[in-house]
Design an enzyme around this catalytic site. Structure first.
Site, short mmCIF file in Angstrom:
data_model
loop_
_atom_site.label_atom_id
_atom_site.label_comp_id
_atom_site.label_asym_id
_atom_site.label_seq_id
_atom_site.Cartn_x
_atom_site.Cartn_y
_atom_site.Cartn_z
N ALA A 1 41.69 -0.44 10.03
CA ALA A 1 42.04 -1.74 10.63
C ALA A 1 41.46 -1.83 12.03
O ALA A 1 41.55 -0.89 12.81
CB ALA A 1 43.56 -1.90 10.69
N ASN B 1 36.17 -8.84 0.43
CA ASN B 1 35.90 -8.30 1.76
C ASN B 1 34.49 -7.68 1.81
O ASN B 1 34.32 -6.47 1.83
CB ASN B 1 36.97 -7.28 2.15
CG ASN B 1 36.92 -6.93 3.63
OD1 ASN B 1 35.93 -7.18 4.30
ND2 ASN B 1 38.00 -6.34 4.11
N GLU C 1 40.41 1.69 -1.77
CA GLU C 1 40.41 0.37 -2.40
C GLU C 1 40.13 -0.67 -1.33
O GLU C 1 40.59 -0.54 -0.21
CB GLU C 1 41.77 0.03 -3.04
CG GLU C 1 42.09 0.80 -4.28
CD GLU C 1 43.07 1.93 -4.02
OE1 GLU C 1 43.61 2.00 -2.89
OE2 GLU C 1 43.29 2.75 -4.91
N TYR D 1 31.37 0.44 3.90
CA TYR D 1 31.64 1.63 3.09
C TYR D 1 30.38 2.08 2.35
O TYR D 1 30.10 3.28 2.28
CB TYR D 1 32.78 1.37 2.11
CG TYR D 1 34.08 0.98 2.78
CD1 TYR D 1 34.51 1.61 3.94
CD2 TYR D 1 34.89 -0.03 2.26
CE1 TYR D 1 35.69 1.24 4.57
CE2 TYR D 1 36.08 -0.39 2.88
CZ TYR D 1 36.48 0.25 4.03
OH TYR D 1 37.64 -0.11 4.64
#
Length: 137
Positions: free
Chosen positions: A61, A99, A94, A106
């Site tokens: 985050a 997104n 996940e 990633y």
């Protein structure tokens, strides 16, 4: 308190204060934070669980005010430098199918889509399960 605030800003399915407190006390978990020391603000945090020979990335985050500065990538690279010493087979996470920014991040770090978890999130959105393999079993 700042983790809970970031939870509510960054995630539709945010963790409750009780969940956050349990998570940071979990002996299987490892978390780091990115602090804006000038303003005393938690700019971001990330963490994983180590379970036998696998890593499960639980959260990444970054506050909207600190996005696009490379914080998420730096935190993930720092986490990986920690878990690489655990001789793990793989790391998983996940991410919401919508997104795209996170999925691209990633993928840039070596994660690959493994499969889709249909209607994984409370609003019915699918999750993309992504994996990075370090060694074969």
């Amino acid at each position: 308190k700042q983790i809970c605030e970031l939870e509510s800003i960054c995630f539709k399915d945010n963790w409750s204060e009780v969940s956050v407190n349990n998570e940071v006390r979990n002996n299987r978990a490892f978390y780091i934070g990115a602090i804006d020391e000038k303003n005393g603000i938690l700019a971001g945090y990330a963490g994983f669980w180590h379970i036998i020979d696998e890593i499960e990335i639980m959260r990444v985050a970054v506050s909207p005010d600190y996005r696009r500065l490379g914080l998420a990538k730096k935190m993930l690279m720092m986490l990986e430098s920690e878990w690489i010493d655990y001789d793990v087979v793989s790391a998983r996470l996940e991410v919401r199918e919508s997104n795209y920014a996170a999925r691209c991040l990633y993928e840039s770090l070596g994660f690959k889509p493994e499969f889709i978890r249909k209607k994984y999130y409370s609003d019915g959105e699918d999750a993309v399960l992504m994996i990075k393999t370090y060694r074969e079993v």
